[in-house]
Design a protein around this motif. Sequence first.
Motif, PDB file in Angstrom:
ATOM      1  N   ALA A 200      -3.024   4.649  -7.757  1.00 12.18           N
ATOM      2  CA  ALA A 200      -3.934   3.525  -7.967  1.00 12.18           C
ATOM      3  C   ALA A 200      -4.447   2.930  -6.669  1.00 12.18           C
ATOM      4  CB  ALA A 200      -3.229   2.438  -8.781  1.00 12.18           C
ATOM      5  N   LEU A 201      -3.895   3.362  -5.546  1.00 11.32           N
ATOM      6  CA  LEU A 201      -4.348   2.806  -4.270  1.00 11.32           C
ATOM      7  C   LEU A 201      -5.757   3.279  -3.950  1.00 11.32           C
ATOM      8  CD1 LEU A 201      -1.285   3.274  -1.920  1.00 11.32           C
ATOM      9  CD2 LEU A 201      -2.085   1.187  -2.981  1.00 11.32           C
TER      10      LEU A 201
ATOM     11  N   CYS B 255       2.929  -3.520   6.586  1.00 10.06           N
ATOM     12  CA  CYS B 255       2.722  -2.490   5.573  1.00 10.06           C
ATOM     13  C   CYS B 255       1.619  -1.535   6.002  1.00 10.06           C
ATOM     14  CB  CYS B 255       2.362  -3.166   4.253  1.00 10.06           C
ATOM     15  SG  CYS B 255       2.047  -2.018   2.926  1.00 10.06           S
TER      16      CYS B 255
ATOM     17  N   TRP C 273       7.022   2.295   7.653  1.00 10.25           N
ATOM     18  CA  TRP C 273       7.338   0.929   7.208  1.00 10.25           C
ATOM     19  C   TRP C 273       7.654   0.979   5.720  1.00 10.25           C
ATOM     20  CZ3 TRP C 273       5.834  -2.713   3.686  1.00 10.25           C
ATOM     21  CH2 TRP C 273       6.085  -4.066   3.980  1.00 10.25           C
ATOM     22  N   LEU C 274       8.861   0.569   5.343  1.00 12.19           N
ATOM     23  CA  LEU C 274       9.197   0.489   3.924  1.00 12.19           C
ATOM     24  C   LEU C 274       9.293  -0.950   3.463  1.00 12.19           C
ATOM     25  CD1 LEU C 274      11.958   3.227   3.460  1.00 12.19           C
ATOM     26  CD2 LEU C 274       9.515   3.438   3.175  1.00 12.19           C
ATOM     27  N   GLY C 275       9.569  -1.853   4.363  1.00  9.42           N
ATOM     28  CA  GLY C 275       9.697  -3.262   4.041  1.00  9.42           C
ATOM     29  C   GLY C 275       9.739  -4.044   5.333  1.00  9.42           C
ATOM     30  N   PRO C 276       9.729  -5.384   5.243  1.00  9.97           N
ATOM     31  CA  PRO C 276       9.715  -6.177   6.476  1.00  9.97           C
ATOM     32  C   PRO C 276      10.904  -5.906   7.389  1.00  9.97           C
ATOM     33  CG  PRO C 276       9.319  -7.548   4.553  1.00  9.97           C
ATOM     34  CD  PRO C 276       9.702  -6.199   4.041  1.00  9.97           C
TER      35      PRO C 276
ATOM     36  N   GLU D 159       4.079  -1.322 -10.236  1.00  5.29           N
ATOM     37  CA  GLU D 159       4.947  -1.209  -9.064  1.00  5.29           C
ATOM     38  C   GLU D 159       5.959  -2.345  -8.996  1.00  5.29           C
ATOM     39  OE1 GLU D 159       3.038  -0.692  -5.346  1.00  5.29           O
ATOM     40  OE2 GLU D 159       1.806   0.979  -6.005  1.00  5.29           O
TER      41      GLU D 159
ATOM     42  N   GLU E  61      12.933  -2.932   6.764  1.00 14.10           N
ATOM     43  CA  GLU E  61      13.421  -1.626   6.314  1.00 14.10           C
ATOM     44  C   GLU E  61      12.457  -0.539   6.778  1.00 14.10           C
ATOM     45  OE1 GLU E  61      13.882  -1.339   2.106  1.00 14.10           O
ATOM     46  OE2 GLU E  61      15.110   0.463   2.244  1.00 14.10           O
TER      47      GLU E  61
ATOM     48  N   LEU F  52       1.899   4.474   3.112  1.00 16.12           N
ATOM     49  CA  LEU F  52       2.133   3.427   2.116  1.00 16.12           C
ATOM     50  C   LEU F  52       3.133   3.937   1.105  1.00 16.12           C
ATOM     51  CD1 LEU F  52      -1.593   2.455   1.489  1.00 16.12           C
ATOM     52  CD2 LEU F  52       0.082   1.073   2.692  1.00 16.12           C
ATOM     53  N   SER F  53       4.045   3.071   0.689  1.00 17.64           N
ATOM     54  CA  SER F  53       4.910   3.489  -0.415  1.00 17.64           C
ATOM     55  C   SER F  53       4.286   3.006  -1.706  1.00 17.64           C
ATOM     56  CB  SER F  53       6.328   2.956  -0.240  1.00 17.64           C
ATOM     57  OG  SER F  53       6.324   1.617   0.124  1.00 17.64           O
ATOM     58  N   THR F  54       4.139   3.940  -2.628  1.00 17.70           N
ATOM     59  CA  THR F  54       3.440   3.635  -3.870  1.00 17.70           C
ATOM     60  C   THR F  54       3.909   4.620  -4.940  1.00 17.70           C
ATOM     61  OG1 THR F  54       1.254   3.425  -4.854  1.00 17.70           O
ATOM     62  CG2 THR F  54       1.525   5.126  -3.198  1.00 17.70           C
ATOM     63  N   GLU F  55       3.139   4.720  -6.000  1.00 18.92           N
ATOM     64  CA  GLU F  55       3.453   5.664  -7.069  1.00 18.92           C
ATOM     65  C   GLU F  55       2.348   6.707  -7.143  1.00 18.92           C
ATOM     66  OE1 GLU F  55       3.883   3.455 -10.647  1.00 18.92           O
ATOM     67  OE2 GLU F  55       5.830   2.643 -10.092  1.00 18.92           O
TER      68      GLU F  55
ATOM     69  N   PRO G 234       7.703   7.286  -7.537  1.00 24.71           N
ATOM     70  CA  PRO G 234       7.666   6.518  -6.291  1.00 24.71           C
ATOM     71  C   PRO G 234       7.716   7.451  -5.087  1.00 24.71           C
ATOM     72  CG  PRO G 234       9.616   5.960  -7.610  1.00 24.71           C
ATOM     73  CD  PRO G 234       8.961   7.109  -8.275  1.00 24.71           C
TER      74      PRO G 234
ATOM     75  N   THR H 105       8.584  -0.671  -6.088  1.00 28.02           N
ATOM     76  CA  THR H 105       8.213   0.606  -5.467  1.00 28.02           C
ATOM     77  C   THR H 105       7.424   0.402  -4.179  1.00 28.02           C
ATOM     78  OG1 THR H 105       6.449   0.703  -7.104  1.00 28.02           O
ATOM     79  CG2 THR H 105       8.265   2.205  -7.399  1.00 28.02           C
TER      80      THR H 105
ATOM     81  N   ARG I 268      17.790  -0.447   8.369  1.00 28.64           N
ATOM     82  CA  ARG I 268      17.532  -1.831   7.976  1.00 28.64           C
ATOM     83  C   ARG I 268      17.939  -2.721   9.130  1.00 28.64           C
ATOM     84  NH1 ARG I 268      17.489  -2.943   1.713  1.00 28.64           N
ATOM     85  NH2 ARG I 268      16.149  -4.516   2.605  1.00 28.64           N
TER      86      ARG I 268
ATOM     87  N   CYS J 104       7.624  -2.770  -1.023  1.00 32.74           N
ATOM     88  CA  CYS J 104       8.459  -3.286   0.059  1.00 32.74           C
ATOM     89  C   CYS J 104       9.837  -3.735  -0.426  1.00 32.74           C
ATOM     90  CB  CYS J 104       7.746  -4.443   0.744  1.00 32.74           C
ATOM     91  SG  CYS J 104       7.325  -5.788  -0.386  1.00 32.74           S
TER      92      CYS J 104
END
Lengths: 211, 105
Positions: free
Chosen positions: A149-150, A73, A86-89, B16, A91, A163-166, A171, B61, A51, B63
């Motif tokens: 669902a992506l 992302c 990439w997990l977050g801006p 999500e 992270e 991409l992090s998704t389900e 997750p 789930t 982070r 960012c």
Amino acid sequence: MANTAAINGINGLRDIRRSPASHLAAALEAGSIQGTVVLKEGPFQTMAGVRVDPRSEEGARIAAVARSLPARCGDVGGTDRVTVLWLGPSEFLVVAPEEAHDSLGGDLIGSLVAALGEAPGQVVDLSANRTTFELSGPRARAALEKGCALDLHPRSFTVGTALSTEIGNIPVVLQKTGEESFRLFPRASFADFLGRWLLDAVREFASPEVP
Amino acid sequence: MLLISCPNCGSRDETEFHYGGQAHVPYPENPAGLNDREWAEFLFYRDNTKGAFAERWLHSTGCRQWFNMLRDTVTYDIQAIYPMGTPRPATAAATSVIAPEGATK
């Protein structure tokens, strides 16, 4: 797991380490359909959760260690060997082969910690947090689409993105490593469920397609 | 299923996300000076708006970032998505609401 004997772990613990889906190894092999869709658990990997503000000075130092930090992302930074998801801006998840871990002769975690220094942020060894499933073959996307669902069509989900998704309500971080190959990073406690879920998803492709 | 446009990740399924309650509820400037009723109202009392409602959401789930959303509680129409800490955007408030007969709000 492959090649465990070649690496001498700390205090002999390396030899008794079991990957979260190791008990499914035979089932994954039996459930894979060569030439259609192949599912297996990948080898252990060194992972570090980072982070840091990528626009800051410490972010630049971290980026120098990892070669690059992904900007948005879906982007994947780093090199072929050390990838940065990439997990977050602010992270990121650094993924490298197991040998990169400090206890096995590498220097990944140590160099990331050193790069961060006293600056705000964190570098955490998350090597045991997630396991890796490798799903490949012409029907890999069809199997994933049953629980994701992506839009996984190649026009929007391109090679070299993550991409992090389900998937199956779990997750995961889903990385597309090739035209027909994916890597899934579920947390260890979800590995059993996701492994069985994927086995169930690919089972229909063993039968001839019903027109 | 709502499709929510995360400011970082783009359009994703509602599953999500996590709901974070009403947005723009300021922390009291002097919490120690509040009496029990005022403190309870800060903690537990929220608007129950019919129509455009500003609320907080977390893309848990994806960012893992918070953002604000202006959503119509009747039609579920998402009117605006804006970052935390920014004021609520002006909208044509409650135009979409068909007020039942006799309703005052």
